[in-house]
Scaffold this active site. Sequence first.
Site, PDB file in Angstrom:
ATOM      1  NE  ARG A 255     120.542  39.279  87.985  1.00  0.00           N
ATOM      2  CZ  ARG A 255     121.766  39.430  88.501  1.00  0.00           C
ATOM      3  NH1 ARG A 255     121.938  39.529  89.797  1.00  0.00           N
ATOM      4  NH2 ARG A 255     122.816  39.475  87.725  1.00  0.00           N
TER       5      ARG A 255
ATOM      6  CG  ASN B 189     117.335  40.937  98.362  1.00  0.00           C
ATOM      7  OD1 ASN B 189     116.573  40.135  97.826  1.00  0.00           O
ATOM      8  ND2 ASN B 189     118.224  41.629  97.680  1.00  0.00           N
TER       9      ASN B 189
ATOM     10  CB  THR C 232     125.322  41.931  92.757  1.00  0.00           C
ATOM     11  OG1 THR C 232     123.936  41.851  92.460  1.00  0.00           O
ATOM     12  CG2 THR C 232     125.884  43.214  92.205  1.00  0.00           C
TER      13      THR C 232
ATOM     14  NE  ARG D 290     119.767  35.845  87.114  1.00  0.00           N
ATOM     15  CZ  ARG D 290     121.097  35.949  87.218  1.00  0.00           C
ATOM     16  NH1 ARG D 290     121.686  35.646  88.350  1.00  0.00           N
ATOM     17  NH2 ARG D 290     121.830  36.337  86.203  1.00  0.00           N
TER      18      ARG D 290
ATOM     19  CD  GLU E   3     119.795  45.029  95.415  1.00  0.00           C
ATOM     20  OE1 GLU E   3     120.197  44.252  94.530  1.00  0.00           O
ATOM     21  OE2 GLU E   3     119.867  44.770  96.616  1.00  0.00           O
TER      22      GLU E   3
ATOM     23  CG  HIS F 280     117.411  34.419  96.589  1.00  0.00           C
ATOM     24  ND1 HIS F 280     117.657  34.229  95.238  1.00  0.00           N
ATOM     25  CD2 HIS F 280     118.411  35.203  97.043  1.00  0.00           C
ATOM     26  CE1 HIS F 280     118.777  34.837  94.911  1.00  0.00           C
ATOM     27  NE2 HIS F 280     119.257  35.444  95.986  1.00  0.00           N
TER      28      HIS F 280
ATOM     29  CD  GLU G 162     123.452  47.666 100.000  1.00  0.00           C
ATOM     30  OE1 GLU G 162     122.419  48.331  99.783  1.00  0.00           O
ATOM     31  OE2 GLU G 162     123.479  46.428 100.017  1.00  0.00           O
TER      32      GLU G 162
ATOM     33  CG  HIS H 118     126.409  40.553  98.126  1.00  0.00           C
ATOM     34  ND1 HIS H 118     126.952  39.292  98.013  1.00  0.00           N
ATOM     35  CD2 HIS H 118     125.612  40.706  97.043  1.00  0.00           C
ATOM     36  CE1 HIS H 118     126.520  38.732  96.910  1.00  0.00           C
ATOM     37  NE2 HIS H 118     125.699  39.565  96.299  1.00  0.00           N
TER      38      HIS H 118
ATOM     39  CG  HIS I 298     118.608  43.015  91.716  1.00  0.00           C
ATOM     40  ND1 HIS I 298     119.859  42.460  91.745  1.00  0.00           N
ATOM     41  CD2 HIS I 298     118.572  43.766  90.571  1.00  0.00           C
ATOM     42  CE1 HIS I 298     120.552  42.840  90.681  1.00  0.00           C
ATOM     43  NE2 HIS I 298     119.789  43.635  89.954  1.00  0.00           N
TER      44      HIS I 298
HETATM   45  N1  PXP Z   1     122.751  44.478  98.667  1.00  0.00           N
HETATM   46  C1  PXP Z   1     122.816  44.430  97.325  1.00  0.00           C
HETATM   47  C2  PXP Z   1     123.095  45.695  96.594  1.00  0.00           C
HETATM   48  C3  PXP Z   1     122.596  43.225  96.627  1.00  0.00           C
HETATM   49  O1  PXP Z   1     122.683  43.192  95.289  1.00  0.00           O
HETATM   50  C4  PXP Z   1     122.266  42.076  97.358  1.00  0.00           C
HETATM   51  C5  PXP Z   1     121.974  40.791  96.646  1.00  0.00           C
HETATM   52  O2  PXP Z   1     120.904  40.939  95.809  1.00  0.00           O
HETATM   53  C6  PXP Z   1     122.184  42.173  98.750  1.00  0.00           C
HETATM   54  C7  PXP Z   1     122.453  43.388  99.383  1.00  0.00           C
HETATM   55  C8  PXP Z   1     121.823  41.012  99.603  1.00  0.00           C
HETATM   56  O3  PXP Z   1     122.764  40.010  99.485  1.00  0.00           O
HETATM   57  P1  PXP Z   1     122.443  38.579 100.078  1.00  0.00           P
HETATM   58  O4  PXP Z   1     121.253  38.064  99.341  1.00  0.00           O
HETATM   59  O5  PXP Z   1     123.684  37.820  99.815  1.00  0.00           O
HETATM   60  O6  PXP Z   1     122.160  38.781 101.539  1.00  0.00           O
END
Ligand code: PXP
Length: 250
Positions: free
Chosen positions: A50, A12, A106, A54, A75, A15, A156, A199, A48
Amino acid sequence: MQANGKLRLGVNIDHVATVRNARGSAYPDPLRAALLAEAAGADGITAHLREDRRHIRDADIEALMAGLTAPLNFEMAATAEMQAIALRLRPHAVCLVPEKREERTTEGGLDVAADQNRLTAFVAPLREAGIRVSMFIGHEPRQIEASARIGAAVVELHTGHYCDLHQEGRLAERDAELRALAEGAALAQSLGLEVHAGHGLTYDTVGPVAAFPQVMELNIGHFLIAEALFVGLGPAIAEMRRIMDLSRVA
Ligand code: PXP
């Protein structure tokens, strides 16, 4: 999607966009990070979009769709605006997540059970467009069963609570949460759902989840991007991959 039982890693890159947006600059570029992640062994890229944009922006999703070889896991919240974007761009997969503007990330899973009729109608055109639809949910059986009923291909499982309990040193509760996740993974697979998880996962917490035989894909972001500050994105992904593979074998 899962040919040989190898656990897939979705990286992901949200960030990277968070850092870019902090200064309103053009860098760091999420697509560049995604290409690096691909080269370092990511099996897919997750982003994602959003509602408040952001981190990831519409132009990032377009650039990822145009520039990636690896599949994009898009996402999004289950809104008409996001559905239209997904149907226009046709990513490999869509992961439906709950979204509250005030949350930092999330925080919980989607309440599929409470919204079955709407979600059945929401998912149908995505499926018809050939998009794999995943529901980001907790491990409660009623959410897993509802996900199967509404026609999702994938669930998931939200590992955030397990990771929080680990970080807080609440180890008995952590282990109970892990058992509930394992039971959820088994139930989901028995209902014909492909099982993903994610997550909050780190080097310290990924192993037990990677060891669930039903889990086919982990989606990991924040920790990898944070670790990349110190060791670089490629080495951070390679180390995560190594721990995942070791845990899988064990
Ligand atoms: N899976 C989903 C559905 C998420 O919303 C997120 C965070 O955006 C992640 C995985 C990844 O989480 P993390 O950034 O904490 O590894």
